[in-house]
Design a protein around this motif. Structure first.
Motif, PDB file in Angstrom:
ATOM      1  N   TRP A  16      16.029 -20.695 -19.798  1.00  0.00           N
ATOM      2  CA  TRP A  16      16.769 -21.292 -18.692  1.00  0.00           C
ATOM      3  C   TRP A  16      16.121 -20.833 -17.376  1.00  0.00           C
ATOM      4  CZ3 TRP A  16      19.406 -19.629 -14.377  1.00  0.00           C
ATOM      5  CH2 TRP A  16      20.226 -20.579 -13.762  1.00  0.00           C
ATOM      6  N   ASP A 328      17.755 -27.980  -9.609  1.00  0.00           N
ATOM      7  CA  ASP A 328      19.143 -27.610  -9.331  1.00  0.00           C
ATOM      8  C   ASP A 328      19.467 -26.140  -9.586  1.00  0.00           C
ATOM      9  OD1 ASP A 328      18.935 -27.782 -12.031  1.00  0.00           O
ATOM     10  OD2 ASP A 328      20.807 -28.846 -12.348  1.00  0.00           O
ATOM     11  N   ALA A 329      18.487 -25.354  -9.974  1.00  0.00           N
ATOM     12  CA  ALA A 329      18.760 -23.934 -10.205  1.00  0.00           C
ATOM     13  C   ALA A 329      17.474 -23.136 -10.050  1.00  0.00           C
ATOM     14  CB  ALA A 329      19.341 -23.717 -11.596  1.00  0.00           C
ATOM     15  N   LEU A 331      15.861 -19.137 -10.950  1.00  0.00           N
ATOM     16  CA  LEU A 331      16.075 -17.886 -11.670  1.00  0.00           C
ATOM     17  C   LEU A 331      15.164 -16.816 -11.090  1.00  0.00           C
ATOM     18  CD1 LEU A 331      17.061 -16.219 -14.221  1.00  0.00           C
ATOM     19  CD2 LEU A 331      14.987 -17.053 -15.326  1.00  0.00           C
ATOM     20  N   VAL A 341      17.796 -13.365 -20.055  1.00  0.00           N
ATOM     21  CA  VAL A 341      18.144 -14.600 -19.358  1.00  0.00           C
ATOM     22  C   VAL A 341      19.221 -15.367 -20.135  1.00  0.00           C
ATOM     23  CG1 VAL A 341      17.234 -16.843 -18.612  1.00  0.00           C
ATOM     24  CG2 VAL A 341      15.931 -14.758 -18.199  1.00  0.00           C
ATOM     25  N   HIS A 343      21.870 -14.329 -21.159  1.00  0.00           N
ATOM     26  CA  HIS A 343      23.214 -13.994 -20.691  1.00  0.00           C
ATOM     27  C   HIS A 343      23.672 -14.948 -19.592  1.00  0.00           C
ATOM     28  CE1 HIS A 343      23.394 -10.475 -23.143  1.00  0.00           C
ATOM     29  NE2 HIS A 343      22.325  -9.939 -22.579  1.00  0.00           N
ATOM     30  N   ILE A 344      22.735 -15.321 -18.731  1.00  0.00           N
ATOM     31  CA  ILE A 344      23.065 -16.282 -17.673  1.00  0.00           C
ATOM     32  C   ILE A 344      23.439 -17.621 -18.301  1.00  0.00           C
ATOM     33  CG2 ILE A 344      22.078 -17.642 -15.782  1.00  0.00           C
ATOM     34  CD1 ILE A 344      22.363 -14.951 -14.745  1.00  0.00           C
ATOM     35  N   GLN A 347      26.835 -17.407 -19.779  1.00  0.00           N
ATOM     36  CA  GLN A 347      27.880 -17.426 -18.745  1.00  0.00           C
ATOM     37  C   GLN A 347      28.113 -18.836 -18.211  1.00  0.00           C
ATOM     38  OE1 GLN A 347      27.984 -14.546 -15.400  1.00  0.00           O
ATOM     39  NE2 GLN A 347      26.528 -13.355 -16.564  1.00  0.00           N
ATOM     40  N   LEU A 348      27.005 -19.551 -17.985  1.00  0.00           N
ATOM     41  CA  LEU A 348      27.122 -20.916 -17.476  1.00  0.00           C
ATOM     42  C   LEU A 348      27.861 -21.788 -18.473  1.00  0.00           C
ATOM     43  CD1 LEU A 348      23.562 -21.533 -16.048  1.00  0.00           C
ATOM     44  CD2 LEU A 348      25.699 -21.462 -14.768  1.00  0.00           C
ATOM     45  N   GLN A 351      31.466 -21.081 -18.473  1.00  0.00           N
ATOM     46  CA  GLN A 351      32.126 -21.616 -17.274  1.00  0.00           C
ATOM     47  C   GLN A 351      32.144 -23.137 -17.241  1.00  0.00           C
ATOM     48  OE1 GLN A 351      30.247 -20.089 -13.774  1.00  0.00           O
ATOM     49  NE2 GLN A 351      30.587 -17.952 -14.321  1.00  0.00           N
ATOM     50  N   HIS A 353      29.617 -25.005 -16.672  1.00  0.00           N
ATOM     51  CA  HIS A 353      28.739 -25.426 -15.579  1.00  0.00           C
ATOM     52  C   HIS A 353      27.651 -26.355 -16.126  1.00  0.00           C
ATOM     53  CE1 HIS A 353      26.084 -25.291 -12.206  1.00  0.00           C
ATOM     54  NE2 HIS A 353      26.892 -24.502 -11.545  1.00  0.00           N
ATOM     55  N   ALA A 355      24.739 -26.872 -15.250  1.00  0.00           N
ATOM     56  CA  ALA A 355      23.350 -26.384 -15.174  1.00  0.00           C
ATOM     57  C   ALA A 355      22.859 -25.768 -16.481  1.00  0.00           C
ATOM     58  CB  ALA A 355      23.192 -25.384 -14.028  1.00  0.00           C
TER      59      ALA A 355
ATOM     60  N   LEU B 297      24.852 -16.500 -10.018  1.00  0.00           N
ATOM     61  CA  LEU B 297      25.313 -15.789 -11.211  1.00  0.00           C
ATOM     62  C   LEU B 297      24.402 -14.584 -11.354  1.00  0.00           C
ATOM     63  CD1 LEU B 297      26.005 -18.061 -14.279  1.00  0.00           C
ATOM     64  CD2 LEU B 297      27.505 -16.402 -13.221  1.00  0.00           C
ATOM     65  N   HIS B 299      23.418 -10.982 -13.391  1.00  0.00           N
ATOM     66  CA  HIS B 299      23.595 -10.196 -14.607  1.00  0.00           C
ATOM     67  C   HIS B 299      22.859  -8.876 -14.412  1.00  0.00           C
ATOM     68  CE1 HIS B 299      23.967  -9.216 -18.851  1.00  0.00           C
ATOM     69  NE2 HIS B 299      22.687  -8.877 -18.819  1.00  0.00           N
ATOM     70  N   ARG B 311      22.098 -25.301  -4.650  1.00  0.00           N
ATOM     71  CA  ARG B 311      21.669 -25.008  -5.998  1.00  0.00           C
ATOM     72  C   ARG B 311      22.226 -23.690  -6.507  1.00  0.00           C
ATOM     73  NH1 ARG B 311      16.148 -25.471  -6.946  1.00  0.00           N
ATOM     74  NH2 ARG B 311      16.133 -23.514  -5.823  1.00  0.00           N
ATOM     75  N   LEU B 312      22.053 -23.474  -7.806  1.00  0.00           N
ATOM     76  CA  LEU B 312      22.551 -22.267  -8.442  1.00  0.00           C
ATOM     77  C   LEU B 312      21.423 -21.240  -8.510  1.00  0.00           C
ATOM     78  CD1 LEU B 312      24.879 -21.009 -10.234  1.00  0.00           C
ATOM     79  CD2 LEU B 312      23.507 -21.821 -12.158  1.00  0.00           C
ATOM     80  N   GLY B 314      20.309 -17.785 -10.359  1.00  0.00           N
ATOM     81  CA  GLY B 314      20.572 -16.819 -11.426  1.00  0.00           C
ATOM     82  C   GLY B 314      19.700 -15.595 -11.213  1.00  0.00           C
ATOM     83  N   VAL B 316      18.709 -11.717 -12.948  1.00  0.00           N
ATOM     84  CA  VAL B 316      18.843 -10.868 -14.128  1.00  0.00           C
ATOM     85  C   VAL B 316      18.041  -9.580 -13.925  1.00  0.00           C
ATOM     86  CG1 VAL B 316      18.418 -10.677 -16.612  1.00  0.00           C
ATOM     87  CG2 VAL B 316      19.123 -12.872 -15.651  1.00  0.00           C
TER      88      VAL B 316
END
Lengths: 471, 471
Positions: A16, A328-329, A331, A341, A343-344, A347-348, A351, A353, A355, B297, B299, B311-312, B314, B316
């Protein structure tokens, strides 16, 4: 006769935000532009004696898989699909593949089971290993491929080799001390989840060691719909009976039990691309140890891997970071923590989400669409319609749609009228009017769709006719 | 009579990627949604005796500044602008402001010079400090505001206070040892670049200490165009004569020389928001020391500041990182290195990369546009046209434009026709056709514009008539 069987499943939650539930790891593109799935397909298709490639995949990914193959297919090679309504682990997938190959090509046909999301960089060594495996399979053996370990990896299972190609035992993921011993011994290999056997042998051995899985899968296949078109066979597994198949891995159900087991040790440039750290290692590093795919500007930073699509990534004074940018995201993860990763992702998912599930590019039977933007009362999509394809005849109650043809030509049904809309022209479909878009041409049709109205949910759609059987 | 003078300049390169050359630091929005500029305006406008707010700004930012003020103005307060064609440092800006205030309000009128990009969190203490400064200004003093230091900052200049409100000396940015001594002494204050004086006093003192600057500025003002509309006075400095003004800071040109200098020590919750580290400190931290503005998010991460728009993000396994996400660029920087972000900005500028200059939202006299997406043969913009405003009558040779009205209503000139396009309706302007869009209503008009064609550069435009005098 050899049938490469590509197991295309798994979320790839550790990759992700590039991998998503509906864009899993096999679809991730490498630096050369090819996806892992395309590489797996080519790897199998290029072997001698291959006349069919069978893919076991989730049915929601079917059109996406087809598109991937079409993009790289260089010869008219028949393809088969076993489409699962949900995942049921690898024993069920292998059983379904073996039964399907037996039905199509007979019990003597050999299966070469490949993962869709691993990388093998030495095709020549791979082909040589497959040739050795096929010889063993002809003698009725169930053959695994043992990857010569390059480090004391604690994340993989190992195979201990015995005399000749015999297997002494399978071992689960070891601790670090054990892993160090294994690597030092020279007798232990990584279990890469690749197998070779004849359909008859594997079916007979499953009958012996995991008969419940085999029989439930056979019953499921009997109740499943098979669609045959020129060059394509497509088995849609019946959900109700597929749910009856016990859920187990092929390693536990069969490999660890059968006396027919054999191992072909090999060094084929294998990687399971299990984390962003592994992906990063595929790119060359500069003098500061930084690796960049895409657009990045680094200042006084070291040991970083940056991957970016459209946007610019700036990094200042950072070390050993992985930065992965998508539309849209984004990391940011410490290199030593790239396994976490997932874990993210979890979580998403918890939730709800989007994404974790979708990318902004969404595949459909007729092509694909990309959400370019949305805001109060509007949503904008770029539609790409394949040659000959058509969207369903449909109607929206709450939105008007405005179509601008960017390239190609569209045949548009707009209420009672049928009109042709060429490049740089547009048409306007008021709310409540039945409409359809068709690409009658031989090149892709690209359309910018601007939706406007008080409600823009995907569920405001009434379908009257759909060539893909959707409701 | 008090005239707050807001100096709105400076790139804010250390706050990239939110600050850009054409969206500098004063326009950055804080957590409460107000920009630093809006806060500076309100800070001045709320003081007693204020009947005019004068802003000195680059002329390219004029419409943007106006929009900012309109958004927060609570009473009909006249505003004045001195618009610079380029930056010429603070002595020129203060001289121009003083001459303009003298012309409009007489020599007795007082100026309160404020930076547009600093934060002052204690308005009451600020107002009390201004009252003390005004009393001194009435006695013919040139008053600085001395911020009581809260740390041994090496990035600021200091003022050493003497007896009463006297100033012993100004000192440049000290080294750490000196800064520690200064803070311990209790006699040193940060020079925040805020001043108070009467127009007559400052003009007389500049005549004495930097006559070349004063006279060149006076000559420039005489050659400059002044436009007066109800509630707005706008002086556009003549470029040729403005270039003759010596470039110097007001501190060096006047403050360090004049015997009239005074200091008002104060504790007003001042911050110059000089880096992302300073911005982060304005948000509350969670138990792990993380501060988040937007969607993130985290972690197993500590001490991070994350700011994200759409945007999101993440994260870690990372510590003490600042991540700033915007629609076309993302920044990752170690907290201790946030001053060095300017290096990225400088690199981008040297490379001619647009990401240092523009945001995807671009302000125009008639409103603003946002680029939502572009690709081969298409570009999509969201246009927001202010009530009563109109785009120029124009023509493009290489692109068609398709306008979808999302809210409000448009009066559109399309070739020979004049048509009304309401919400959820659209119109299509082929290449080569003269067209114009006008918002005749009292609410903003929002339009999605899809451009399509082989060439989509902003320079494919022929303007025939423009109410803002653009060519």
């Amino acid at each position: 006769m050899l049938v490469p069987v590509i197991l295309c499943g798994g979320a790839g939650s550790r990759l992700w935000p590039v991998s998503r539930e509906l864009h899993p790891k096999p679809f991730i593109r490498m630096g050369d532009g090819q996806s892992l799935l395309q590489k797996a397909y080519l790897r199998g298709a290029m072997l001698p004696g291959v006349e069919d490639v069978l893919t076991v995949s989730n049915r929601e990914l079917f059109f996406k898989v087809q598109d991937e193959y079409r993009e790289v297919a260089t010869r008219k090679l028949p393809v088969s699909y076993v489409l699962e309504p949900f995942q049921r682990n690898t024993a069920a997938a292998v059983a379904a593949a073996a039964l399907q190959v037996e039905r199509s090509h007979g019990a003597q046909a050999q299966l070469l089971v490949l993962a869709a999301d691993h990388l093998i960089q030495d095709q020549e060594a791979f082909a040589a290993a497959v040739a050795r495996a096929r010889a063993l399979a002809r003698e009725g053996r169930i053959v695994t491929f043992g990857i010569k370990p390059t480090r004391a990896e604690t994340g993989y299972g190992y195979i201990e080799a015995g005399e000749g190609n015999d297997v002494k035992r399978f071992v689960e993921k070891p601790n670090l001390d054990l892993a160090l011993d294994y690597v030092a011994s020279g007798r232990f290999y990584w279990n890469a989840g690749m197998f070779c056997f004849s359909a008859g042998t594997v079916i007979a051995q499953m009958e012996l060691h995991c008969p419940a899985i085999l029989e439930a899968t056979r019953a499921c296949l009997e109740r499943s719909r098979t669609a045959v078109a020129p060059g394509t066979t497509q088995v849609e597994l019946d959900p109700e009976s597929f749910r009856q198949v016990p859920e187990e891995s092929i390693d536990i159900a069969l490999m660890e039990k059968t006396e027919r087991i054999a191992v072909v040790p090999c060094q084929i440039g294998w990687s399971d691309i299990g984390s962003w750290e592994a992906v990063g290692e595929l790119s060359p590093a500069d003098e500061q140890g930084n690796r960049v795919q895409g657009r990045a500007l680094l200042h006084d930073s070291r040991g970083c891997y940056i991957q970016s699509g459209q946007r610019l990534v700036g990094a200042v004074g950072v070390e050993n970071l992985i930065v992965i940018d998508t539309s849209d995201a984004v990391l940011v993860v410490d290199r030593s923590r790239s396994q976490d990763v997932r874990h993210i992702y979890a979580q998403l998912k918890a939730q709800g989400h989007a994404a974790h599930k979708l990318h902004q590019v969404v595949h459909r039977p007729w092509g694909s669409y990309t959400i370019l933007g949305e805001g109060p009362q509007f949503k904008i999509k770029r539609l790409e319609v394949k040659p000959g394809a058509a969207l369903s005849l449909q109607l929206h109650h709450h939105r008007s749609e405005h179509w601008v043809v960017v390239s190609g030509g569209a045949l548009v049904t707009n209420g009672e009228r049928e009109i042709t809309v060429g490049a740089n022209e547009s048409t306007y479909i008021p709310a409540g009017v039945k409409h359809r878009m068709h690409n009658p041409g031989v090149v892709p049709l690209v359309v910018i769709e601007v939706q406007s109205g008080p409600y823009l949910g995907e569920d405001d759609i009434e379908r009257f006719d759909d060539q893909y059987g959707r409701q």
